[in-house]
Scaffold this active site. Sequence first.
Site, short mmCIF file in Angstrom:
data_model
loop_
_atom_site.label_atom_id
_atom_site.label_comp_id
_atom_site.label_asym_id
_atom_site.label_seq_id
_atom_site.Cartn_x
_atom_site.Cartn_y
_atom_site.Cartn_z
N TRP A 147 50.25 46.82 60.02
CA TRP A 147 50.53 47.05 58.62
C TRP A 147 51.94 47.61 58.39
O TRP A 147 52.19 48.35 57.44
CB TRP A 147 49.49 47.99 58.00
CG TRP A 147 48.09 47.45 58.13
CD1 TRP A 147 47.20 47.75 59.10
CD2 TRP A 147 47.45 46.50 57.27
NE1 TRP A 147 46.02 47.05 58.92
CE2 TRP A 147 46.14 46.27 57.79
CE3 TRP A 147 47.83 45.83 56.10
CZ2 TRP A 147 45.24 45.41 57.20
CZ3 TRP A 147 46.92 44.97 55.50
CH2 TRP A 147 45.65 44.76 56.05
N LYS A 190 48.19 41.64 53.89
CA LYS A 190 48.67 41.80 52.53
C LYS A 190 50.15 41.42 52.51
O LYS A 190 50.72 41.03 53.53
CB LYS A 190 48.52 43.25 52.04
CG LYS A 190 47.10 43.74 51.86
CD LYS A 190 47.11 45.17 51.31
CE LYS A 190 45.71 45.72 51.17
NZ LYS A 190 45.72 47.12 50.63
N ASP A 225 35.04 31.04 30.03
CA ASP A 225 34.76 32.34 29.41
C ASP A 225 35.81 32.69 28.36
O ASP A 225 36.99 32.37 28.52
CB ASP A 225 34.74 33.42 30.50
CG ASP A 225 34.60 34.81 29.92
OD1 ASP A 225 33.53 35.10 29.38
OD2 ASP A 225 35.57 35.58 29.99
N GLU A 227 32.55 28.94 25.86
CA GLU A 227 31.96 30.14 25.27
C GLU A 227 32.83 30.49 24.07
O GLU A 227 33.88 31.12 24.21
CB GLU A 227 31.92 31.28 26.28
CG GLU A 227 31.13 32.48 25.77
CD GLU A 227 31.70 33.82 26.17
OE1 GLU A 227 30.94 34.78 26.21
OE2 GLU A 227 32.92 33.91 26.43
#
Length: 666
Positions: free
Chosen positions: A76, A108, A322, A376
Amino acid sequence: MHITETDAFLKPYKSILLKRTQAAINKEKQLSQTSLYDFANGYRYYGLHDNGDTWVLREWAPNAIKMYLIGECNQWQEQAPFLFEKKEHGLFELVIDKQLLAHEDLYKLKVHWPGGEGERIPVWATRVVQDEETKLFAAQVWCPSESFEWKNDEKRQKVEVPLIYEAHIGMATEDERVGTYKEFTERILPHIKKAGYNTIQLMAIQEHPYYGSFGYHVSSLFAASSRFGTPDELKELIDKAHGLGMAVIMDIVHSHAVKNELEGIGLFDGSPYQFFHDNHRREHLAWDSLCYNYARNEVLHLLLSNVKYWLEEYHFDGFRFDGVTSMLYLDHGLERSFTDYQQYFDGGQDEDAISYLLLANKLMKQCNANSMSIAEEMSGYPGLASPIEQGGLGFDFRLAMGTPDYWIRLIKEQKDEEWAVGNLFYELSNKRPEEKTISYAESHDQALVGDKTIIFRLIGADMYWAMSKKDPSLTVDRGMALHKLIRLMTFCCAGNGYLNFMGNEFGHPEWIDFPRAGNNWSYQYARRQWSLLDNPELRYEQLNAFDMAMISLQQSEQFLNDSGSECLEANEHDQVLAIKRKQLLFVFNLNPLKSFTFYGISTPAGKYNVILNSDAADFGGFSRVDDSIDYYTRPEAQMSSRHRLHLYLPSRTALVLKHTPPKQIY
């Protein structure tokens, strides 16, 4: 034919509708010289990819100065071999030896920007996991030695009339924990198949850091939620569903995104405007989330690629989009009554979002001509579910969101002896004639914490101690009778499809409440108590049997395929409602006190036979109707062409009768 020709009230706004369609066409030409299908390939270029002897990782971060890959591969830490090369137009690219990253390794990005830096999860990550101890999220290399083999693709087919089973993977287990894709495949798929539904709608698939958000605060658009299992286990679920003859669609959330900086993409490169607005439009105050800037081509590339990704990589059969209302209006529809057409064309619309929705629907058909898109949307936007070539946005269906709200309002504000049957029919059948709708009495929305399911509103505390078949209860009798009537009324008036939320088919009690600080992180209400259904001594199996019979009615008679329903009788005094749909006659006696003998209803001539009776003993009723009788119409007067059908109608009972015309009888 343009939609303004079928709706005279739209004629004054034809130029605006044409302008919106043309804007989307122009945008499509700007984005691609070939097709949207070719344009929406971002997931094949960006993100982490196996390149033979090397890994290649690409991200777009125009505000970034430099970028490192950090992870288990380098403790990391920022190290020179893992420094990205910055190229033109904000592109960062890293090529590293294949040996430096392995399947399931965590990683990451460390992104540097003017005046700051931070750890970030790649925008295009396809696998994100959470550490059980630290609760922090990280991307994960997902490159198993053997790729998933799809076995049931040939069984996929277009669903003309969706009978949708809305489900949440995590709460599909009875245990007080998060359920898995694997458990859903093994235990819930057979239940859905047996129940007769032909479409499964999966919620909360896109990765979201907060479980209690129900999946609507998405952080990683391309990552299937790892809290339920692996990508291959989700693919296995979908493939098995296809093998059972069911389509699988997912809730896709392109209306807003989570604000979390470490997990989400709101400040990925240190700037607030990379994917979202950077002014007063940035935050959706009602939802505590961020709003995409659909004017940016890079945002369209991201979202359209996301549409294609789920269709092609996971073989989903479509989407329930949505928050479409929130996308359509600059004020998210929160300050509008939608009582006149002017509110759809007054300049308060997000024209860029409208273009995006049209392009998304067009792309879906290029990916899979049989795919299904459902909006929706509660404002009643004209043309939402009309073909693009007719001036619409191209959705296949609109959710009839007003129906569950109507039922809740009715149950809360009026005694059932006051329900007006004529108004019931109007509210349940009213829709734009050019649009297909999905009707439902309740979804997950109607049972969220602070609210109640329909069955709980009707029965209340008796759900806890009076649901045994051996225990007589007038409250339970009333609640079950009305529960069946409400669902059958909604079903028979449905526009072109029907939806049920997981467990409501058998009257699952109580509400939905995900683990949170306010309930001491309890899973008690974030699960489904299937044992209630499996217990033959309880009345839940009777409600489930009725739901199965109701769904089977469509499978055998295909009446929802018919263009509409016709009201033959709406007697307000008696509270009797009769509805004709194709060859079926639905008769409802909502009267709580009166049963009627020899009740006459004006109907087409012929013979009628009962094929569904809500009062049957198998459904928890009192068997007051003999289903074996042949009913024949009689002329209303001598030599009259008008006929009447005479029936015995017990109180709080519904009958469905199948019509045989005279010429087919003899």
